[in-house]
Motif scaffolding. Structure first.
Motif, mmCIF file in Angstrom:
data_model
loop_
_atom_site.group_PDB
_atom_site.id
_atom_site.type_symbol
_atom_site.label_atom_id
_atom_site.label_comp_id
_atom_site.label_asym_id
_atom_site.label_seq_id
_atom_site.Cartn_x
_atom_site.Cartn_y
_atom_site.Cartn_z
ATOM 1 N N PHE A 194 -5.741 -2.981 11.794
ATOM 2 C CA PHE A 194 -5.246 -2.454 13.061
ATOM 3 C C PHE A 194 -5.023 -0.943 12.986
ATOM 4 O O PHE A 194 -5.299 -0.212 13.944
ATOM 5 C CB PHE A 194 -3.950 -3.167 13.443
ATOM 6 C CG PHE A 194 -3.303 -2.643 14.686
ATOM 7 C CD1 PHE A 194 -3.818 -2.939 15.937
ATOM 8 C CD2 PHE A 194 -2.173 -1.836 14.612
ATOM 9 C CE1 PHE A 194 -3.232 -2.444 17.087
ATOM 10 C CE2 PHE A 194 -1.572 -1.338 15.753
ATOM 11 C CZ PHE A 194 -2.102 -1.645 16.994
ATOM 12 N N VAL A 195 -4.519 -0.459 11.846
ATOM 13 C CA VAL A 195 -4.227 0.968 11.711
ATOM 14 C C VAL A 195 -5.513 1.778 11.770
ATOM 15 O O VAL A 195 -5.592 2.808 12.463
ATOM 16 C CB VAL A 195 -3.464 1.236 10.405
ATOM 17 C CG1 VAL A 195 -3.266 2.727 10.190
ATOM 18 C CG2 VAL A 195 -2.117 0.533 10.418
ATOM 19 N N ASN A 196 -6.538 1.343 11.061
ATOM 20 C CA ASN A 196 -7.819 2.054 11.120
ATOM 21 C C ASN A 196 -8.451 1.962 12.500
ATOM 22 O O ASN A 196 -9.158 2.880 12.935
ATOM 23 C CB ASN A 196 -8.780 1.495 10.073
ATOM 24 C CG ASN A 196 -8.639 2.201 8.730
ATOM 25 O OD1 ASN A 196 -7.996 3.245 8.638
ATOM 26 N ND2 ASN A 196 -9.224 1.635 7.700
ATOM 27 N N PHE A 197 -8.210 0.858 13.202
ATOM 28 C CA PHE A 197 -8.720 0.739 14.567
ATOM 29 C C PHE A 197 -8.078 1.786 15.475
ATOM 30 O O PHE A 197 -8.755 2.448 16.269
ATOM 31 C CB PHE A 197 -8.432 -0.665 15.093
ATOM 32 C CG PHE A 197 -8.734 -0.846 16.553
ATOM 33 C CD1 PHE A 197 -10.044 -0.973 17.003
ATOM 34 C CD2 PHE A 197 -7.704 -0.866 17.479
ATOM 35 C CE1 PHE A 197 -10.317 -1.131 18.352
ATOM 36 C CE2 PHE A 197 -7.964 -1.019 18.830
ATOM 37 C CZ PHE A 197 -9.277 -1.147 19.262
ATOM 38 N N VAL A 198 -6.763 1.970 15.321
ATOM 39 C CA VAL A 198 -6.060 2.975 16.124
ATOM 40 C C VAL A 198 -6.537 4.375 15.744
ATOM 41 O O VAL A 198 -6.751 5.231 16.614
ATOM 42 C CB VAL A 198 -4.541 2.842 15.942
ATOM 43 C CG1 VAL A 198 -3.810 3.977 16.646
ATOM 44 C CG2 VAL A 198 -4.060 1.502 16.465
ATOM 45 N N ILE A 199 -6.721 4.622 14.448
ATOM 46 C CA ILE A 199 -7.205 5.932 14.011
ATOM 47 C C ILE A 199 -8.591 6.205 14.585
ATOM 48 O O ILE A 199 -8.896 7.324 15.036
ATOM 49 C CB ILE A 199 -7.219 6.005 12.470
ATOM 50 C CG1 ILE A 199 -5.797 5.960 11.914
ATOM 51 C CG2 ILE A 199 -7.916 7.275 11.991
ATOM 52 C CD1 ILE A 199 -5.714 5.919 10.402
ATOM 53 N N GLY A 200 -9.445 5.199 14.572
ATOM 54 C CA GLY A 200 -10.776 5.375 15.142
ATOM 55 C C GLY A 200 -10.746 5.606 16.637
ATOM 56 O O GLY A 200 -11.522 6.413 17.171
ATOM 57 N N MET A 201 -9.842 4.928 17.343
ATOM 58 C CA MET A 201 -9.707 5.132 18.784
ATOM 59 C C MET A 201 -9.263 6.546 19.105
ATOM 60 O O MET A 201 -9.630 7.109 20.148
ATOM 61 C CB MET A 201 -8.706 4.129 19.353
ATOM 62 C CG MET A 201 -9.201 2.681 19.363
ATOM 63 S SD MET A 201 -10.506 2.397 20.583
ATOM 64 C CE MET A 201 -9.578 2.615 22.095
ATOM 65 N N LEU A 202 -8.466 7.142 18.206
ATOM 66 C CA LEU A 202 -7.977 8.505 18.417
ATOM 67 C C LEU A 202 -8.978 9.557 17.927
ATOM 68 O O LEU A 202 -8.687 10.754 17.998
ATOM 69 C CB LEU A 202 -6.638 8.699 17.698
ATOM 70 C CG LEU A 202 -5.483 7.815 18.212
ATOM 71 C CD1 LEU A 202 -4.235 8.036 17.366
ATOM 72 C CD2 LEU A 202 -5.185 8.110 19.683
ATOM 73 N N GLY A 203 -10.122 9.110 17.433
ATOM 74 C CA GLY A 203 -11.151 10.054 16.992
ATOM 75 C C GLY A 203 -11.056 10.447 15.540
ATOM 76 O O GLY A 203 -11.788 11.349 15.101
ATOM 77 N N GLY A 204 -10.193 9.809 14.760
ATOM 78 C CA GLY A 204 -10.049 10.149 13.357
ATOM 79 C C GLY A 204 -10.984 9.350 12.480
ATOM 80 O O GLY A 204 -11.723 8.463 12.935
ATOM 81 N N GLU A 205 -10.964 9.660 11.198
ATOM 82 C CA GLU A 205 -11.813 8.982 10.222
ATOM 83 C C GLU A 205 -11.017 7.861 9.562
ATOM 84 O O GLU A 205 -9.861 8.040 9.165
ATOM 85 C CB GLU A 205 -12.300 9.974 9.172
ATOM 86 C CG GLU A 205 -13.277 9.383 8.175
ATOM 87 C CD GLU A 205 -13.774 10.415 7.182
ATOM 88 O OE1 GLU A 205 -14.494 10.039 6.237
ATOM 89 O OE2 GLU A 205 -13.421 11.611 7.362
#
Length: 316
Positions: A157-168
Motif C-alpha cells: 500500500f505504501v509503494n502504491f501511494v508513493i507511485g500515485m504521488l509520482g515518486g519512485e
C-alpha cells in the motif's frame, strides 16, 4: 427470699482463654494459610515453567543433543564454538541495533499517547484509548502480516501511494536497512499500547498542584513537562525501558512473519538464530548454549537498569 446466683465454674471468665479466643486463633490460622497456599502455587508454577526449562537448557548446552538419541556430555565445546561463530555475532549485533532504535521509539509513542489522553481539555478520551489499545490486542504474527502487506515492494500500500504521488517505489523488502526500519516501526507500534497504560497510571498520580504552581510562575507547557512530568514518572520510565528492552531483545514472531529475517539473513535476530539452529538444523545443544548466553545478556541489562533506577531514586 433473695436468690443467690453462683457463677458456673465451668464457664470461662472474662479475659480467660476460651471459645472466642480459639475462634480467633482458628481465623488467624486461616489468614496465615491462604498466603502460604498462594505462595506454594506460585513457586510450583515458577519451577515448572521457568526454573525447570532453564535447568534443562543449561544441561543440554553441555551436550551434543540433537533432538533424538543420546545426549553425550561435551563440556564447554558448544560455548567455544559459539564464541567463534560470526553468524552468532552478526545476529546479536543486529538485535542490539534493533533494540537501540525500537526502545526509544516505543517509549516516545507510548508517552505521547498517554500525555494526549491525560490532557485536561482533551476530548474523546474513551475512543482514543480504544484506538490506541487496539494494536496490543493484535497478535504479533498478524501484525507482521499487516505491515508486510503495507510495505510490500510490488503490491504494498505504501509503494502504491508513493507511485500515485509520482515518486519512485522503495525496496522495502530487498534493502536490509529499509526492511529493518519497517520492523522497528511495526514493533514499536505494536508494543506502545501496554506502555501507554503504565504511563497513564503514572501521570494520574502526579499532583495537579505542581502544575498549578508552575503555571503561576509563568512556566509554559514544555517547561512543565520537562521539570515536573518527566521527573515524576521516572520510576515508570525505567520500568517501561526495562520491559521494552527485554521484549525487543527477544523479538521473534513479528519479524518472522514480516520478513523472516530478510533479505537473506541480514536481519536475522538472535532468537531467530537460536530457532533455526535448534529446530531447523537439529542442534539442540548448540542452540541451548546460545540461549544461555542470551539469558546472561538480558540479566546484565536488567541489573544495570535497576541500579541506574536505584541511584536516580536516591538522588531525587
Amino acid at each position: 427470699m433473695t436468690a443467690t446466683i453462683t457463677p458456673d465454674a465451668s464457664a470461662p471468665a472474662a479475659g480467660a482463654p476460651g471459645a472466642p479466643s480459639r475462634r480467633r486463633k482458628r481465623a488467624f490460622g486461616r489468614y496465615r494459610m491462604a498466603p502460604f497456599l498462594f505462595t506454594i502455587v506460585t513457586a510450583a508454577l515458577f519451577a515448572l515453567f521457568f526454573l525447570w526449562p532453564g535447568v534443562l537448557g543449561l544441561s543440554y548446552s553441555l551436550t551434543d543433543f540433537r533432538g533424538w538419541g543420546d545426549a553425550n556430555f561435551v563440556g564447554l565445546d558448544n560455548y567455544t564454538k559459539l564464541f567463534g561463530d560470526p553468524s552468532f555475532y552478526g545476529a546479536l549485533a543486529r538485535t542490539f541495533v534493533f533494540a537501540l532504535f525500537s526502545v526509544p521509539l516505543s517509549y516516545a509513542l507510548s508517552l505521547g499517547m498517554a500525555v494526549a489522553i491525560n490532557a485536561t481539555h482533551a476530548k474523546g478520551k474513551t475512543a482514543a484509548r480504544i484506538i490506541f489499545f487496539l494494536p496490543w490486542l493484535v497478535s504479533p504474527i498478524v501484525t507482521g502480516v499487516i505491515w508486510r502487506w503495507m510495505f510490500g515492494e510490488s503490491f504494498g500500500f505504501v509503494n502504491f501511494v508513493i507511485g500515485m504521488l509520482g515518486g519512485e517505489r522503495l525496496p522495502w523488502s530487498s534493502n536490509a536497512d529499509l526492511s529493518l526500519f519497517v520492523v522497528i516501526v511495526a514493533s514499536s507500534w505494536g508494543g506502545a499500547a501496554f506502555n501507554m497504560l503504565l504511563f497513564v497510571a503514572a501521570l494520574n498520580n502526579v499532583p495537579q498542584s505542581y502544575y498549578e504552581a508552575a503555571e503561576l510562575d509563568g512556566a509554559n507547557g514544555w517547561q512543565r513537562f520537562r521539570s515536573i512530568t518527566l521527573p515524576s514518572i521516572a520510576p515508570t520510565s525505567v520500568l517501561v525501558i526495562l520491559l521494552s528492552t527485554l521484549g525487543h531483545m527477544k523479538e521473534f514472531a513479528l519479524i518472522q512473519s514480516l520478513n523472516g529475517g530478510g533479505p537473506g539473513t541480514q536481519n536475522r535476530l538472535v532468537v531467530q538464530y537460536i530457532y533455526e539452529t535448534g529446530f531447523k538444523q537439529s542442534e539442540i545443544g548448540y542452540a541451548s548454549a546460545a540461549s544461555m548466553v542470551l539469558l546472561v545478556i538480558l540479566m546484565i541489562i536488567a541489573i544495570i537498569q535497576l541500579r541506574i533506577s536505584r541511584r536516580s531514586n536516591n538522588s531525587w
